[in-house]
Enzyme design. Sequence first.
Site, PDB file in Angstrom:
ATOM      1  CG  HIS A   1      -2.196   0.776   1.011  1.00  0.00           C
ATOM      2  ND1 HIS A   1      -2.272   1.891   0.202  1.00  0.00           N
ATOM      3  CD2 HIS A   1      -3.451   0.607   1.503  1.00  0.00           C
ATOM      4  CE1 HIS A   1      -3.500   2.371   0.216  1.00  0.00           C
ATOM      5  NE2 HIS A   1      -4.228   1.606   0.982  1.00  0.00           N
TER       6      HIS A   1
ATOM      7  CE1 TYR B   1      -9.051   7.350   6.828  1.00  0.00           C
ATOM      8  CE2 TYR B   1      -9.999   6.143   4.984  1.00  0.00           C
ATOM      9  CZ  TYR B   1      -8.977   6.900   5.522  1.00  0.00           C
ATOM     10  OH  TYR B   1      -7.886   7.199   4.751  1.00  0.00           O
TER      11      TYR B   1
ATOM     12  CB  THR C   1      -6.511   9.165   0.483  1.00  0.00           C
ATOM     13  OG1 THR C   1      -5.586   9.003   1.562  1.00  0.00           O
ATOM     14  CG2 THR C   1      -6.291   8.087  -0.562  1.00  0.00           C
TER      15      THR C   1
END
Length: 774
Positions: free
Chosen positions: A475, A591, A604
Amino acid sequence: MAEAHQAVAFQFTVGPDGIDLQLSHEALRQVYLSGLHSWKKKFIRFKNGILNGVYPGSAPGFMLVLAGYLGRAHYLKVDPSLGLLVKLGRHPLCLCFCSRYMSVQKQMLVGGVMVGTGLWIAIIFSMRTVLKGLLSWHGWMFAPHGKMTWQIRLWLILVNIFSGMQTPMLYSFQNSLPHLPVPSVKDTMRRYLESVQPLLSDEEHRRMQSLALDFEKNLGPKLQWYLKLKSWWASNYVSDWWEEYIYLRGRGPIMVNSNYYVMDFLYAFPTHLQAARAGNIIHAIMLYRRKLDRAQIKPVRQLMLQNTIPMCSSQYERMFNTSRIPGIETDTVQHMSDSRHIVVHHRGRYFKVWMFYDGRLLLPREIEQQMERILADTSEPQPGEETLAALTAGDRVPWACARNAYLRHGKNKKSLDTVEKAAFFVTLDDTEQRPESLDHYAKSLLHGKCYDRWFDKSINLIVFKNGTMGLNAEHSWADAPIVGHLWEQVLSMDPVKLGYTADGHCRGEPHPNLPGPQRLQWNIPPECQTMIANSLSVAVALANDVDSHIIPFSDFGKGLIKKYKISPDAFIQLALQLAHYRDKGKFCLTYEASMTRLYREGRTETVRSCTMESCAFVRAMISNKTREEKLCLLTQAAKKHQQMYRLAMTGQGTDRHLFCLYVVSKYLGQDSPFLQEVLSEPWRLSTSQTPLQQGELFDLVNHPEYVTTGGGFGPVADDGYGVAYVIVGEKLINFHISSKCSSPETDSHRFGNNIRQAMLDMLNLFELDKKTLK
């Protein structure tokens, strides 16, 4: 083996008659072709660098400006060089050169070309500055849905004009994208207090108001000054700190906690042959990498306004040839400019497979041939080799210690470098996965056996025994939409453009002289094997605690939701709020990931989906209020959610600003009770939508079997849920739910049932007739 061929490109023997050179023409040919490929790649990158550097300028534009300038000078009978060469001619060296080799007319022409070129460069920078200013305006996003005001029309025309005549490449807009703005401390405090209001009692909220006010008046402005300074100096004031402190400095396992997965088609089975499926998919991925290297992929644009608005493409740069390297205090991301091989794992063995031969990329059938050789190999793993990759699944510090102590010397270093510098990692899994067991399929992609994926590689391709496949992605280097873009193109190529023969093999013929895969060699001492076993035990405990559940929700999709003029994403988020309240009997901090790629190097931002409006709607749904009242509250909550999402996309979110303020406070050594409390709050419902970015690649009307299953991630909180969803076509929404088995508060199947029921209950509010449902 290609390496073996190159090693014996020439040999010599010393005899009575002198030195006898023995040249291998085939090996020399392969060396020549390899070098030619490398130089071609360097030239393409150099050319693309120039084209991106002068964008929105172009060669026709340069000729037009130059011709116009020189034509104007000729018509007015003025010196086009503006006396430039006269001034340069005062230098003795220039005077000697100009007077000897150039006539006065040629001097004026050369000077005119130089001045015209300078004018063209000035025009380019002016257009780029204006375009950056235009892209900084986001009023179009807040306009009523479906309405195009004259201001937006004019703005679109100007954006198209200042984008130039040249067809943009992937990175063409990078220098024209605006920088992410820093919100004011006052606005961030207001938005934060509003977001936690539904979760706190009146007394708790007053206490948070007091902490926020103290921060806003005292420490906040000082920290904000440093953030402003960074935003002026750096391309993005968030992204580098986000990558370092959220991802690379984490010392826990990245398996489950950070890595995520992407699935295969939901209904289609292109072939049952493992090697053939791997052949097509690997070839398709390599074709995508070639397009990426040549910047031939179209710039990704915002789906609104006829795909006019460009988004940042910087995350694509590290998609391939990339590996996360463990460290004691922090990890690093190692990216190679090129890699000509992949590494394949099968039954505990590692194989290096060259992707190029005869100066070209291997064809699908040739890659299948290599995979067949690996599957047919009956050799046993070396001591410690079978579970070696468990080091990448466990805690980071033991992995860093083991790497430095045992894997950085001799054959271990050579083999580890081969893995870490590979284009990507492939696992030929010895299990079968079927859509009838999507939950087991998801867990296999997320963690597998904990030792048969190299979790540090940017991309792990997993191909199962029955031909089903998927991805596991690290990630830190990029977010899910980047991998999603790759995956959409790969899936669209596999069954149609590449295809298979009637018996399931890749099209084409095997190569008669193709060197086989090279088995990697390891010498893993007992001490290292002990560390591997410890990491494996940690990873297995983590994997066994994951409770995954996949719901292909096909009762209705975005087509029906949009008929009532409700945002599909807002509808789903409200359904998740309703489902969570029914599941746990309370609201929680929620979230939802939103992109900030309208800005340079944006990643993001968080949308805090649990709002006062959403809570009012949920309470109405479990009460005896009328349908009209519930529908009104649904509409209000959906509008609030859309507003928050738009603010997050345009740099006016809450959480990234608070995160960066916290980082600055740590650098300054000044603790903030407010920031410490805010950043310690757990996200018990973590959600993310992975949008289908290239819908034109799939003809879901005529081929509905080619719908993708989407992907998911592990639970974020010990007592919470992780929910990823993908909206596919007009009639399908896939939910990927995860939680921990050890938590008595969560159950992924129970939550899945609550999501399904919430979606249906919300649909009933519309009172749509059966014709509409169709």
